[in-house]
Design an enzyme around this catalytic site. Structure first.
Site, PDB file in Angstrom:
ATOM      1  N   SER A  43       0.860  -1.184   0.000  1.00  0.00           N
ATOM      2  CA  SER A  43       0.000   0.000   0.000  1.00  0.00           C
ATOM      3  C   SER A  43       0.897   1.234   0.000  1.00  0.00           C
ATOM      4  O   SER A  43       2.060   1.153   0.421  1.00  0.00           O
ATOM      5  CB  SER A  43      -0.866   0.008   1.265  1.00  0.00           C
ATOM      6  OG  SER A  43      -1.463   1.277   1.461  1.00  0.00           O
ATOM      7  N   TYR A  56      -2.774  -1.058  10.401  1.00  0.00           N
ATOM      8  CA  TYR A  56      -2.682  -1.260   8.948  1.00  0.00           C
ATOM      9  C   TYR A  56      -1.357  -0.714   8.411  1.00  0.00           C
ATOM     10  O   TYR A  56      -0.639  -1.401   7.671  1.00  0.00           O
ATOM     11  CB  TYR A  56      -3.863  -0.567   8.269  1.00  0.00           C
ATOM     12  CG  TYR A  56      -3.951  -0.791   6.771  1.00  0.00           C
ATOM     13  CD1 TYR A  56      -4.553  -1.944   6.260  1.00  0.00           C
ATOM     14  CD2 TYR A  56      -3.451   0.145   5.875  1.00  0.00           C
ATOM     15  CE1 TYR A  56      -4.642  -2.150   4.885  1.00  0.00           C
ATOM     16  CE2 TYR A  56      -3.537  -0.050   4.502  1.00  0.00           C
ATOM     17  CZ  TYR A  56      -4.144  -1.199   4.017  1.00  0.00           C
ATOM     18  OH  TYR A  56      -4.227  -1.395   2.652  1.00  0.00           O
TER      19      TYR A  56
HETATM   20  P1  NAD Z   1     -11.164  -6.468  -0.585  1.00  0.00           P
HETATM   21  O1  NAD Z   1     -11.763  -6.413   0.768  1.00  0.00           O
HETATM   22  O2  NAD Z   1     -12.034  -6.379  -1.785  1.00  0.00           O
HETATM   23  O3  NAD Z   1     -10.262  -7.759  -0.746  1.00  0.00           O
HETATM   24  C1  NAD Z   1      -9.536  -8.340   0.304  1.00  0.00           C
HETATM   25  C2  NAD Z   1      -9.492  -9.819   0.062  1.00  0.00           C
HETATM   26  O4  NAD Z   1      -8.698 -10.451   1.090  1.00  0.00           O
HETATM   27  C3  NAD Z   1     -10.884 -10.445   0.134  1.00  0.00           C
HETATM   28  O5  NAD Z   1     -11.003 -11.399  -0.898  1.00  0.00           O
HETATM   29  C4  NAD Z   1     -10.864 -11.119   1.499  1.00  0.00           C
HETATM   30  O6  NAD Z   1     -11.742 -12.223   1.568  1.00  0.00           O
HETATM   31  C5  NAD Z   1      -9.427 -11.572   1.563  1.00  0.00           C
HETATM   32  N1  NAD Z   1      -9.005 -11.928   2.911  1.00  0.00           N
HETATM   33  C6  NAD Z   1      -9.116 -11.215   4.058  1.00  0.00           C
HETATM   34  N2  NAD Z   1      -8.631 -11.920   5.093  1.00  0.00           N
HETATM   35  C7  NAD Z   1      -8.170 -13.102   4.582  1.00  0.00           C
HETATM   36  C8  NAD Z   1      -7.556 -14.240   5.130  1.00  0.00           C
HETATM   37  N3  NAD Z   1      -7.293 -14.325   6.450  1.00  0.00           N
HETATM   38  N4  NAD Z   1      -7.234 -15.267   4.308  1.00  0.00           N
HETATM   39  C9  NAD Z   1      -7.495 -15.209   2.993  1.00  0.00           C
HETATM   40  N5  NAD Z   1      -8.093 -14.158   2.407  1.00  0.00           N
HETATM   41  C10 NAD Z   1      -8.424 -13.118   3.200  1.00  0.00           C
HETATM   42  O7  NAD Z   1     -10.089  -5.279  -0.606  1.00  0.00           O
HETATM   43  P2  NAD Z   1      -8.975  -4.878  -1.686  1.00  0.00           P
HETATM   44  O8  NAD Z   1      -8.971  -3.421  -1.736  1.00  0.00           O
HETATM   45  O9  NAD Z   1      -9.124  -5.655  -2.936  1.00  0.00           O
HETATM   46  O10 NAD Z   1      -7.647  -5.334  -0.906  1.00  0.00           O
HETATM   47  C11 NAD Z   1      -6.695  -6.221  -1.451  1.00  0.00           C
HETATM   48  C12 NAD Z   1      -5.306  -5.824  -0.966  1.00  0.00           C
HETATM   49  O11 NAD Z   1      -4.979  -4.545  -1.491  1.00  0.00           O
HETATM   50  C13 NAD Z   1      -5.170  -5.703   0.553  1.00  0.00           C
HETATM   51  O12 NAD Z   1      -3.922  -6.242   0.953  1.00  0.00           O
HETATM   52  C14 NAD Z   1      -5.201  -4.215   0.792  1.00  0.00           C
HETATM   53  O13 NAD Z   1      -4.523  -3.843   1.953  1.00  0.00           O
HETATM   54  C15 NAD Z   1      -4.491  -3.724  -0.458  1.00  0.00           C
HETATM   55  N6  NAD Z   1      -4.725  -2.331  -0.791  1.00  0.00           N
HETATM   56  C16 NAD Z   1      -5.945  -1.887  -1.201  1.00  0.00           C
HETATM   57  C17 NAD Z   1      -6.119  -0.550  -1.520  1.00  0.00           C
HETATM   58  C18 NAD Z   1      -7.434   0.016  -2.014  1.00  0.00           C
HETATM   59  O14 NAD Z   1      -7.518   1.236  -2.182  1.00  0.00           O
HETATM   60  N7  NAD Z   1      -8.428  -0.792  -2.318  1.00  0.00           N
HETATM   61  C19 NAD Z   1      -5.046   0.339  -1.399  1.00  0.00           C
HETATM   62  C20 NAD Z   1      -3.823  -0.132  -0.959  1.00  0.00           C
HETATM   63  C21 NAD Z   1      -3.669  -1.474  -0.659  1.00  0.00           C
END
Ligand code: NAD
Length: 285
Positions: free
Chosen positions: A170, A183
């Site tokens: 991130s 986080y």
């Molecule tokens: P999201 O909530 O759509 O996806 C997160 C996924 O992780 C889901 O499929 C969830 O079921 C899975 N998950 C959570 N806990 C888990 C576990 N213990 N075991 C297996 N799977 C698990 O959110 P997203 O935005 O797609 O996030 C994906 C990644 O991207 C994360 O690591 C998040 O920190 C990172 N991220 C997202 C953003 C954003 O703006 N969306 C920005 C920076 C980083």
């Protein structure tokens, strides 16, 4: 115009073959039934990789994604339920993948979550859950992938590298985030986890990098983009003046996992529309 050039023949573009950057490669994407993980799974499959769609909850979404990938991309795929913070689950997931696909070439460590609270109200449970999934989960999966990369070595007909790991980190690996200390600590940890592993396993021709997204439109941050007011507020942080979409991350991940990116190792690629450019200083600070 330069006269000498006026009689140049037209350059006829050759018919270019369709490039499948990841043809024959086997990829595991954690947390792939939603958001960024789903976008990455689709783009890797479009690039020719067979994919494992890991999920924890939301089985139906995982199954639907597998069907969509198999039908539209002509590659193999299956869904696998595992909690990435559970050592036994992770070991069993890799065992299943190696039994089904023979090996692994690409790991995308994507699963992650938030449990936000002011620091003086944050419970140990909130702290531990985020660290366990976002940081320990990435360690556990990376460890299993590296065991297999080292055992197998380079498959020259498939890739010049023995394996590729992409951590989805991130911008908060470098931008502090009040109210989200767990986080930000987890993502800062992922950055040095990635760099330390990359340094250690580079001699085995294993590449390890981060993709560090800014604001991407997914369920994790609905509050930041759902209403026009929230979206406008968000734009103050993004010089490029649009939110990111999961395809922005997926396409970069497919390229980063491919041999086109073979000399990229141990670095973070920020995909953030300029969020890490200190936008508050754009008008003099
Ligand atoms: P999201 O909530 O759509 O996806 C997160 C996924 O992780 C889901 O499929 C969830 O079921 C899975 N998950 C959570 N806990 C888990 C576990 N213990 N075991 C297996 N799977 C698990 O959110 P997203 O935005 O797609 O996030 C994906 C990644 O991207 C994360 O690591 C998040 O920190 C990172 N991220 C997202 C953003 C954003 O703006 N969306 C920005 C920076 C980083």
């Amino acid at each position: 115009m330069n006269e000498e050039n006026t009689n140049l023949p037209n350059v006829v573009m050759p018919v270019c073959p369709e490039v499948k950057m990841l043809k024959g490669q086997k990829a595991l994407i954690t947390g792939a039934n939603s958001g960024i993980g789903k976008g990455v799974a689709i783009e890797l499959a479009k690039a020719g990789a067979d994919v494992v769609v890991n999920y924890r909850g939301g089985e139906q979404a995982a199954i639907e994604l597998v069907e969509q990938i198999k039908t539209n991309c002509g590659v193999n795929a299956f869904a696998y339920q595992a909690d990435v913070s559970n050592e036994n689950d992770v070991k069993a997931m890799f065992e299943k993948m190696i039994n089904e696909f023979g090996t692994i070439d690409i790991l995308v460590n994507n699963a992650g979550l938030q449990k936000d609270a002011p620091i003086d109200e944050m419970t140990l449970e909130q702290w531990n859950t985020v660290i366990n999934v976002n940081l320990t989960g990435q360690f556990l999966c990376a460890r299993e992938a590296i065991k297999e990369f080292k055992r197998r070595g380079v498959r020259e007909e498939i890739s010049v590298a023995a394996g590729k790991i992409i951590h989805i980190s991130s911008v908060h690996e470098v931008i502090p985030w009040a109210g989200h200390a767990n986080y930000a600590a987890s993502k800062g940890g992922v950055m040095l986890l990635m760099k330390s592993i990359a340094q250690e396993v580079a001699p085995f021709r294993i590449r390890v990098n981060n993709i560090s997204p800014g604001a991407i439109r997914t369920p994790i941050n609905t509050d930041a983009w759902r209403t026009p007011a929230a979206y406008n507020d968000l734009m103050k942080l993004i010089p490029y003046k649009r939110i990111g979409e999961v395809e922005d991350i997926g396409r970069a991940a497919a390229w980063l996992a491919s041999d086109y990116a073979d000399y990229i190792n141990g670095t973070s690629i920020y995909i953030d529309g300029g969020m890490t450019l200190y936008p508050g200083f754009a008008t003099g600070g």
